[in-house]
Design a protein around this motif. Structure first.
Motif, PDB file in Angstrom:
ATOM      1  N   VAL A 181      -5.005  94.962 -17.286  1.00 43.21           N
ATOM      2  CA  VAL A 181      -3.462  94.469 -17.962  1.00 43.21           C
ATOM      3  C   VAL A 181      -3.709  93.488 -19.024  1.00 43.21           C
ATOM      4  O   VAL A 181      -2.918  93.417 -20.156  1.00 43.21           O
ATOM      5  N   ALA A 194      -2.923 101.990  -7.349  1.00 43.35           N
ATOM      6  CA  ALA A 194      -3.671 100.669  -7.551  1.00 43.35           C
ATOM      7  C   ALA A 194      -3.578  99.473  -6.285  1.00 43.35           C
ATOM      8  O   ALA A 194      -4.193  98.713  -6.280  1.00 43.35           O
ATOM      9  N   PRO A 245       8.832  97.708 -11.117  1.00 41.42           N
ATOM     10  CA  PRO A 245       8.517  97.033 -12.391  1.00 41.42           C
ATOM     11  C   PRO A 245       9.450  96.552 -13.198  1.00 41.42           C
ATOM     12  O   PRO A 245      10.638  96.850 -13.168  1.00 41.42           O
ATOM     13  N   ALA A 290       0.947 104.293 -16.362  1.00 38.77           N
ATOM     14  CA  ALA A 290       0.408 102.961 -15.466  1.00 38.77           C
ATOM     15  C   ALA A 290       1.509 101.965 -16.265  1.00 38.77           C
ATOM     16  O   ALA A 290       1.843 101.878 -17.371  1.00 38.77           O
ATOM     17  N   TRP A 291       1.701 100.923 -15.416  1.00 38.33           N
ATOM     18  CA  TRP A 291       2.305  99.729 -16.076  1.00 38.33           C
ATOM     19  C   TRP A 291       1.581  98.356 -15.996  1.00 38.33           C
ATOM     20  O   TRP A 291       0.609  98.411 -15.426  1.00 38.33           O
ATOM     21  N   LEU A 292       2.139  97.798 -17.263  1.00 39.45           N
ATOM     22  CA  LEU A 292       1.193  96.592 -17.586  1.00 39.45           C
ATOM     23  C   LEU A 292       1.617  95.339 -17.035  1.00 39.45           C
ATOM     24  O   LEU A 292       2.082  94.425 -17.549  1.00 39.45           O
ATOM     25  N   GLU A 293       1.666  95.538 -15.582  1.00 39.72           N
ATOM     26  CA  GLU A 293       2.153  94.322 -14.707  1.00 39.72           C
ATOM     27  C   GLU A 293       1.418  94.483 -13.300  1.00 39.72           C
ATOM     28  O   GLU A 293       1.175  95.627 -12.800  1.00 39.72           O
ATOM     29  N   GLU A 294       0.766  93.323 -13.023  1.00 36.80           N
ATOM     30  CA  GLU A 294       0.146  93.184 -11.894  1.00 36.80           C
ATOM     31  C   GLU A 294       0.897  93.313 -10.519  1.00 36.80           C
ATOM     32  O   GLU A 294       2.061  93.171 -10.496  1.00 36.80           O
ATOM     33  N   LEU A 316       1.828  96.068  -8.693  1.00 35.36           N
ATOM     34  CA  LEU A 316       2.534  97.399  -8.448  1.00 35.36           C
ATOM     35  C   LEU A 316       1.635  98.479  -7.940  1.00 35.36           C
ATOM     36  O   LEU A 316       0.433  98.642  -8.176  1.00 35.36           O
ATOM     37  N   ASN A 346       1.627 101.372  -9.240  1.00 31.75           N
ATOM     38  CA  ASN A 346       0.953 102.062  -9.890  1.00 31.75           C
ATOM     39  C   ASN A 346       0.588 100.924 -11.506  1.00 31.75           C
ATOM     40  O   ASN A 346       0.995 101.428 -12.753  1.00 31.75           O
ATOM     41  N   SER A 347       0.109  99.905 -10.922  1.00 31.90           N
ATOM     42  CA  SER A 347      -0.373  99.042 -12.099  1.00 31.90           C
ATOM     43  C   SER A 347      -1.606  99.649 -12.695  1.00 31.90           C
ATOM     44  O   SER A 347      -2.629 100.288 -12.164  1.00 31.90           O
ATOM     45  N   THR A 363      -5.165  99.611 -13.532  1.00 29.76           N
ATOM     46  CA  THR A 363      -6.345  99.050 -12.579  1.00 29.76           C
ATOM     47  C   THR A 363      -7.414  99.866 -13.165  1.00 29.76           C
ATOM     48  O   THR A 363      -7.486 101.047 -12.819  1.00 29.76           O
TER      49      THR A 363
END
Length: 604
Positions: free
Chosen positions: A87, A328, A372, A450-454, A456, A458-459, A461
């Motif tokens: 991320v 994740a 998210p 995937a999400w650019l947020e720690e 979650l 589905n972050s 990783t």
């Protein structure tokens, strides 16, 4: 029930897929003594050739393996995020979402290794025998579909100005492929010929061990000339959907470290059936959740109340997907709780007679859901839909706003011994990344999910799988594989598959084979009241897209319930492929999607 073509029945073997050449190639393998797994691998590689806008060798494929004399297993062909895909790295580039195209979106490629592991462990034929059909179509040409040329035209400017290695193959002499003309990808054919030659030599020549040859081919992919070409491409600055040029994070160490693996399926028992899906790293369990949400007594099949129930159930399942699905978190996905009777009794109370416009994830085991930040506002959307929310980019492969993306393929096979397989290859689309010039195919873009947020589920990783929309299905009766099916369609896959399965199950005769084609042909729909898995992650609260041939009285009733109805073309929703085997009689069945005029089943 109306059918566009008959359901096929026989006793020797059946293959169904999203392209007739793949289905027939798989059938040729069965005719030459192979089993369902040999046929699936051969058909899968043909799909890479004939549907390059829908899948490729550097994409991914989850496979459900259902042997006649063993347990169902999930073969995971979904690659992980590279070690450098953090991320922090993406945020340092000024990104809040992972681009939908380009090497930054590339996970470790998974499709090729999964096909090889399936062939090694369950197949019977040498690698060269199952690859020969794909090589021939790539080298000598196949009559190309109009959609391939249409897709190329949407990215023509990009190909000509930036992705010139793609133009070399898909714009020869400046012209995109025209429907029906022979299209060749000689670079891809040369890649497979070199791979087979190197693997054969490493295995001790043409008379060497079949397994040793397959293992050698896997090493060529992960460590040899293919690996070096993939990593070199990832390191080239590439214009992506962010509007900037970026290099990717894929390394030789990433390729060497990853391999396709087996795991137990997620399952749910419903009315004498056992449904098997990939785990919560995919969206597969949403089908199981939709079944778990159904009341003991269903409304009349096809009625407005029935359609409304399925639409609203899918909204709750997809809301849970957003909060709980992914690879994740160390504690994993709480599937036992999500599928429990107590949890679904509480969720079922949310299924009222009116359409919901809110994103409502549940609290399995008392845990608080976390969404998210990009989509938290969706959970608060009032009814009717607030103006100004972005429309989902939907299917097919290119959105109305010009955003490029890809779809998916599906194949299913069953042989005379009762072995069954369901696979959903995708990614590595011709519009996802530039063609690797040395190989003839592009990298994939699955990391965009995937999400650019720690923190979650589905972050993004390193070493973990991005949650995928790919979701093949197998259904058992009395513990025996009975039905294998699946569909392209991104986020809509398990909505379409739930309706298909219920159509099969609720209309199954007391005795005799299933009418798979009628279930495939039944009018279908999808809703988008949740964040899309694809860049730019849009949503359409309250929306339902329905085929225009749906009964007008049903449509009017749904509108009165508050659904925001969009009428789609009469034959546009759902792209199912399915095979079945009645274990009591040994009769095989198959059907395929008529929408798009390319899916066919074959068998005897």
């Amino acid at each position: 029930m109306f059918t566009t073509r008959p359901t096929l029945h026989g006793t020797f073997g059946m293959v169904s897929s999203t392209h007739w050449l793949a289905s027939q190639s798989g059938m040729a393998v069965l005719e030459n003594g192979g089993n369902a797994y040999d046929a699936a691998v051969s058909a899968g590689f043909v799909l890479h050739v004939v549907e390059p806008h829908l899948n490729g060798p550097a994409g991914e494929v989850p496979v459900l393996v259902a042997p006649a004399d063993g347990e169902v297993r999930v073969l995971c062909g979904q690659g992980v995020a590279p070690a450098g895909a953090t991320v922090a790295h993406y945020r340092s580039l000024g990104l809040s979402l992972i681009p939908g195209t380009g090497p930054l979106a590339a996970a470790v490629p998974g499709a090729f290794d999964a096909w090889m592991v399936l062939l090694r462990d369950y197949g019977t034929m040498p690698l060269s025998d199952v690859l020969k059909y794909a090589i021939d179509y790539a080298e000598n040409g196949h009559p190309v579909m109009a959609r391939v040329g249409d897709t190329v035209e949407t990215v023509r400017g990009l190909y000509e100005s930036e992705w010139t290695s793609s133009a070399d193959i898909y714009l020869p002499d400046g012209a995109s492929p025209r429907a029906g003309e022979l299209f060749r990808n000689r670079a891809l054919a040369a890649t497979w010929r070199r791979l087979i030659a190197e693997a054969t030599s490493a295995a001790g020549g043409a008379d060497g061990c079949r397994t040793a040859q397959i293992e050698a081919a896997r090493r060529v992919w992960r460590e040899g000339f293919i690996a070096h070409a993939l990593v070199a491409q990832a390191g080239r600055p590439t214009l992506d959907s962010s509007g900037e040029r970026h290099t990717g994070t894929l390394s030789l160490a990433d390729l060497a470290a990853w391999e396709a693996t087996y795991e137990r399926p997620a399952t749910y028992d419903w009315n004498g059936w056992t449904l098997c899906k990939a785990g919560g790293w995919s969206q597969g369990p949403t089908l199981l959740q939709q079944l778990a949400l159904l009341p003991p007594e269903l409304p009349a099949y096809g009625s407005a109340e029935y359609v409304h129930l399925l639409i609203e159930g899918s909204k709750l399942a997809m809301a849970d997907r957003e909060a709980w699905y992914g690879d994740a978190l160390a504690e994993g996905v709480p599937l036992d709780a999500l599928l429990s009777d107590s949890y679904n009794a509480g969720r079922r109370a949310l299924l009222t007679g009116e359409a919901s416009y809110a994103l409502r994830p549940g609290r399995p085991g008392g845990r608080e859901p976390r969404l998210p930040s990009h989509v938290r506002a969706v959970a608060e959307v009032p009814r009717p839909c607030a103006p100004g929310l972005p429309a989902g980019i939907g299917e097919p492969t290119v959105a109305p706003d010009g955003t490029t993306r890809g779809d998916t393929c599906h194949l299913a096979a069953v042989d005379r011994w009762g072995n069954m397989v369901s696979a959903t290859p995708s990614g590595g689309w011709l519009q996802s990344n530039p063609v690797v010039p040395e190989l003839g195919f592009p990298l994939g873009t699955r990391l965009q999910m995937a999400w650019l947020e720690e923190g979650l589920a589905n972050s993004l990783t390193p070493g973990r799988r991005p949650r995928t929309t790919l979701t093949p299905s197998v259904a058992l009766r009395n513990g025996v594989p009975f039905l294998a099916f699946g569909s392209p369609g991104g986020d809509s896959q398990d909505q379409w598959q739930t309706h298909f399965f219920l159509t099969v199950a609720l209309n199954a005769p007391a005795r005799g084979p299933l009418d798979l084609q009628a279930a495939i042909d039944a009018p279908n729909w999808h809703q988008e009241s949740f964040p899309s898995s694809f860049y730019p992650r849009a949503t359409r609260p309250g929306s339902v897209t329905i085929e225009s041939r749906m009964d007008e009285a049903v449509l009017q009733d749904l509108r009165q319930r508050g659904h925001d109805i969009t009428l789609a073309d009469a034959w546009s929703e759902g792209r199912l492929s399915a095979v079945a085997r009645d274990p009591e009689t040994g009769v095989l069945s198959a059907g395929a999607n008529p929408r798009g005029m390319q899916g066919y089943a074959t068998g005897r």
